[in-house]
Design an enzyme around this catalytic site. Structure first.
Site, PDB file in Angstrom:
ATOM      1  N   CYS A 140       3.076  -5.899   1.663  1.00 34.28           N
ATOM      2  CA  CYS A 140       2.927  -5.171   2.816  1.00 34.28           C
ATOM      3  C   CYS A 140       1.733  -5.694   3.412  1.00 34.28           C
ATOM      4  O   CYS A 140       1.258  -4.910   4.722  1.00 34.28           O
ATOM      5  CB  CYS A 140       2.965  -3.710   2.391  1.00 34.28           C
ATOM      6  SG  CYS A 140       4.478  -3.249   1.869  1.00 34.28           S
ATOM      7  N   LYS A 177       3.227   7.970  -0.074  1.00 35.19           N
ATOM      8  CA  LYS A 177       4.289   6.857  -0.185  1.00 35.19           C
ATOM      9  C   LYS A 177       4.313   6.714  -1.703  1.00 35.19           C
ATOM     10  O   LYS A 177       3.289   5.870  -2.150  1.00 35.19           O
ATOM     11  CB  LYS A 177       4.427   5.948   0.677  1.00 35.19           C
ATOM     12  CG  LYS A 177       5.307   4.774   0.603  1.00 35.19           C
ATOM     13  CD  LYS A 177       5.499   3.858   1.678  1.00 35.19           C
ATOM     14  CE  LYS A 177       6.560   2.919   1.189  1.00 35.19           C
ATOM     15  NZ  LYS A 177       6.630   1.566   2.239  1.00 35.19           N
ATOM     16  N   LYS A 236       7.309  10.547   0.938  1.00 34.85           N
ATOM     17  CA  LYS A 236       8.298   9.588   0.585  1.00 34.85           C
ATOM     18  C   LYS A 236       8.422   9.058  -0.829  1.00 34.85           C
ATOM     19  O   LYS A 236       7.449   8.682  -1.248  1.00 34.85           O
ATOM     20  CB  LYS A 236       8.394   8.527   1.592  1.00 34.85           C
ATOM     21  CG  LYS A 236       9.291   7.315   1.308  1.00 34.85           C
ATOM     22  CD  LYS A 236       8.992   6.121   2.267  1.00 34.85           C
ATOM     23  CE  LYS A 236       9.878   5.129   1.716  1.00 34.85           C
ATOM     24  NZ  LYS A 236       9.350   3.800   2.292  1.00 34.85           N
TER      25      LYS A 236
HETATM   26  C1  PBG Z   1       8.245  -1.069   4.171  1.00 32.97           C
HETATM   27  C2  PBG Z   1       9.213  -0.009   3.971  1.00 32.97           C
HETATM   28  C3  PBG Z   1       9.926   0.408   2.781  1.00 32.97           C
HETATM   29  C4  PBG Z   1      10.749   1.727   3.002  1.00 32.97           C
HETATM   30  C5  PBG Z   1      10.439   2.036   4.391  1.00 32.97           C
HETATM   31  N1  PBG Z   1       9.251   1.116   4.986  1.00 32.97           N
HETATM   32  C6  PBG Z   1      10.204  -0.401   1.389  1.00 32.97           C
HETATM   33  C7  PBG Z   1       9.113  -0.726   0.689  1.00 32.97           C
HETATM   34  O1  PBG Z   1       7.951  -0.141   0.790  1.00 32.97           O
HETATM   35  O2  PBG Z   1       9.102  -1.201  -0.270  1.00 32.97           O
HETATM   36  C8  PBG Z   1      11.718   2.202   2.066  1.00 32.97           C
HETATM   37  C9  PBG Z   1      12.728   2.894   2.846  1.00 32.97           C
HETATM   38  C10 PBG Z   1      13.862   3.200   2.024  1.00 32.97           C
HETATM   39  O3  PBG Z   1      14.033   2.734   0.733  1.00 32.97           O
HETATM   40  O4  PBG Z   1      15.064   3.666   2.714  1.00 32.97           O
HETATM   41  N2  PBG Z   1       7.124  -0.821   3.685  1.00 32.97           N
HETATM   42 ZN    ZN Z   2       5.902  -2.908   3.409  1.00 33.32          ZN
END
Ligand code: PBG
Ligand code: ZN
Length: 320
Positions: A126, A191, A244
Site C-alpha cells: 500500500c 483498519k 474495518k
Molecule cells: C486496499 C483495500 C483493501 C480493502 C479495501 N481497500 C485490501 C487490503 O487492505 O488488503 C479490503 C476490502 C475487502 O476485503 O472487501 N488497501
Molecule cells: Zn492498499
C-alpha cells in the site's frame, strides 16, 4: 416480572418497536473497474461480484441507480503496475477515466474512490517499498497526488485505506491547495490486518508480492489502539471515520461511536460476504435473513454508512 413479550406478539407491534431500521441510503456498493474492453469477469471467490471494463459499466450502474443507495466505492485495476504505482495518479488512469465516465453519465450517483497504492504497485504493497520496508513519509505525497487526481476526475469523496501515518492530513492539505476544500475524506481509521480481505485481493489483484500488511494495518487484538487511530484521523481532518472489517469488530465500532461524535462507516468486507454466499449456496443458511441481520447489527453498533457487496440485493429486499 416484566412482560417483555407483550411487545413481541405480532409483526405490527414488533415493527413499531424496532429500534434500528435499514435504508438503502445507508449502503455504499464497492465496484471493480478494470483496464480493457468488453470485460465482465466474475470474481470466483465472490459470487455475484464482477470486474468490469468501463465500456461494460452501464449494466451495473443502471442497477445502482434503481437501487437508490447512498453511493458507490470504486477500485481500479490498471493494466500496468510499477514500483511507484504511477497509474494511481495518472490523469488517464483507468480509475480516473471510470470516475469521469460515471460523473458524466450518472451524475446522480455519489462516487467515493478508495485511495491506496496496492492495486497499482508491482509489489502489491500500500506504500513505497525499500528492501522489505514499507516507507511511510515517502508514500504520503503519492497518496495526496492520487486523491487530487481523483477529485479532478470528478470523485465526490476520497477514502484512504493505506494506513500510513499522517495520510489524512497530507490528503486534506493537498485537496485544499488544489481547490477541493469541499471534497470530504472518509478515513479507513481502524483498519485491521485481517484474513477477511482474502477474496478482495483476488478481485482487485492487490495481494502483496512479499510479506504481509502487519507493519501498517492494525493488530486485530487491539481495541484501545483503534480509538487512538480514530482520534488522530479526526484531528487530521477526517470527515467520516471507518472501522474495518465489520462483523468481528463491532465491539470496536460500538465503543468508538460512543466515544466520538462523528459519522462512522463500517466495511462489511469481502471475506464476510464470501462466507455468507458460500453457506447460502450450500443451502445451510437463509441468505436474505442472514444479510439483513448482519447489516442491522452494524447499524445498531453505530455505523451511519455500511460499505457492502450486498448493497444492491439488500436495497432491493427492503420494503419501501
Ligand atoms: C486496499 C483495500 C483493501 C480493502 C479495501 N481497500 C485490501 C487490503 O487492505 O488488503 C479490503 C476490502 C475487502 O476485503 O472487501 N488497501
Ligand atoms: Zn492498499
Amino acid at each position: 416480572m416484566q412482560r417483555f413479550r407483550r411487545l413481541r406478539r405480532d409483526e405490527r407491534i414488533r415493527s413499531m418497536m424496532r429500534e434500528t431500521r435499514l435504508h438503502p441510503k445507508d449502503f455504499i456498493y464497492p465496484m471493480f473497474v478494470m483496464e480493457g474492453e468488453n470485460i465482465k469477469n466474475p470474481v470466483d471467490s465472490m459470487p455475484g461480484v464482477y470486474q468490469y471494463s468501463i465500456d461494460r459499466l452501464d449494466e451495473i450502474l443502471e442497477r445502482v441507480r434503481k437501487a437508490d443507495i447512498g453511493g458507490i466505492m470504486l477500485f481500479g485495476i490498471p493494466a500496468h503496475k510499477d514500483e511507484r504505482g504511477s497509474q494511481a495518479y495518472a490523469k488517464d488512469g483507468v480509475t480516473q477515466r471510470a470516475v469521469s465516465y460515471i460523473k458524466k453519465n450518472y451524475p446522480e450517483i455519489y462516487i467515493v474512490v478508495d485511495v491506496c497504492l496496492c492495486e497499482y504497485t508491482s509489489h502489491g504493497h500500500c506504500g513505497m517499498v525499500c528492501g522489505d520496508e514499507i516507507l511511510n513519509d515517502e508514500t504520503l505525497p503519492l497518496l495526496a497526488k492520487m486523491a487530487v487526481s481523483l477529485a479532478e476526475a470528478g470523485a465526490d469523496m476520497v477514502a484512504p485505506s493505506d494506513m500510513m501515518d499522517g495520510r489524512v492530513e497530507a490528503i486534506r492539505d493537498a485537496l485544499d491547495l488544489a481547490g477541493f476544500s469541499q471534497t470530504p475524506i472518509m478515513a479507513y481509521s481502524a483498519k485491521f490486518a485481517s484474513a477477511y480481505y482474502g477474496p478482495f485481493r483476488d478481485a482487485a489483484h492487490s495481494a502483496p508480492g512479499f510479506g504481509d500488511r502487519k507493519s501498517y494495518q492494525m493488530d486485530f487484538a487491539n481495541g484501545q489502539e483503534a480509538l487512538r487511530e480514530i482520534a488522530e484521523d479526526i484531528e487530521e481532518g477526517a470527515d467520516i471515520v471507518m472501522v474495518k472489517p465489520g462483523l468481528a469488530y463491532l465491539d470496536v465500532l460500538k465503543e468508538a461511536a460512543m466515544e466520538f461524535e462523528m459519522p462512522f462507516a463500517v466495511y462489511n468486507v469481502s471475506g464476510e460476504y464470501s462466507m455468507v454466499k458460500a453457506a447460502a449456496a450450500k443451502g445451510w443458511i437463509d441468505e436474505k435473513r442472514i444479510v439483513t441481520e448482519n447489516l442491522t447489527a452494524m447499524k445498531r453498533a453505530g455505523a451511519k454508512i455500511i460499505i457492502t457487496y450486498h448493497a444492491l440485493d439488500a436495497a432491493e429486499w427492503l420494503e419501501r
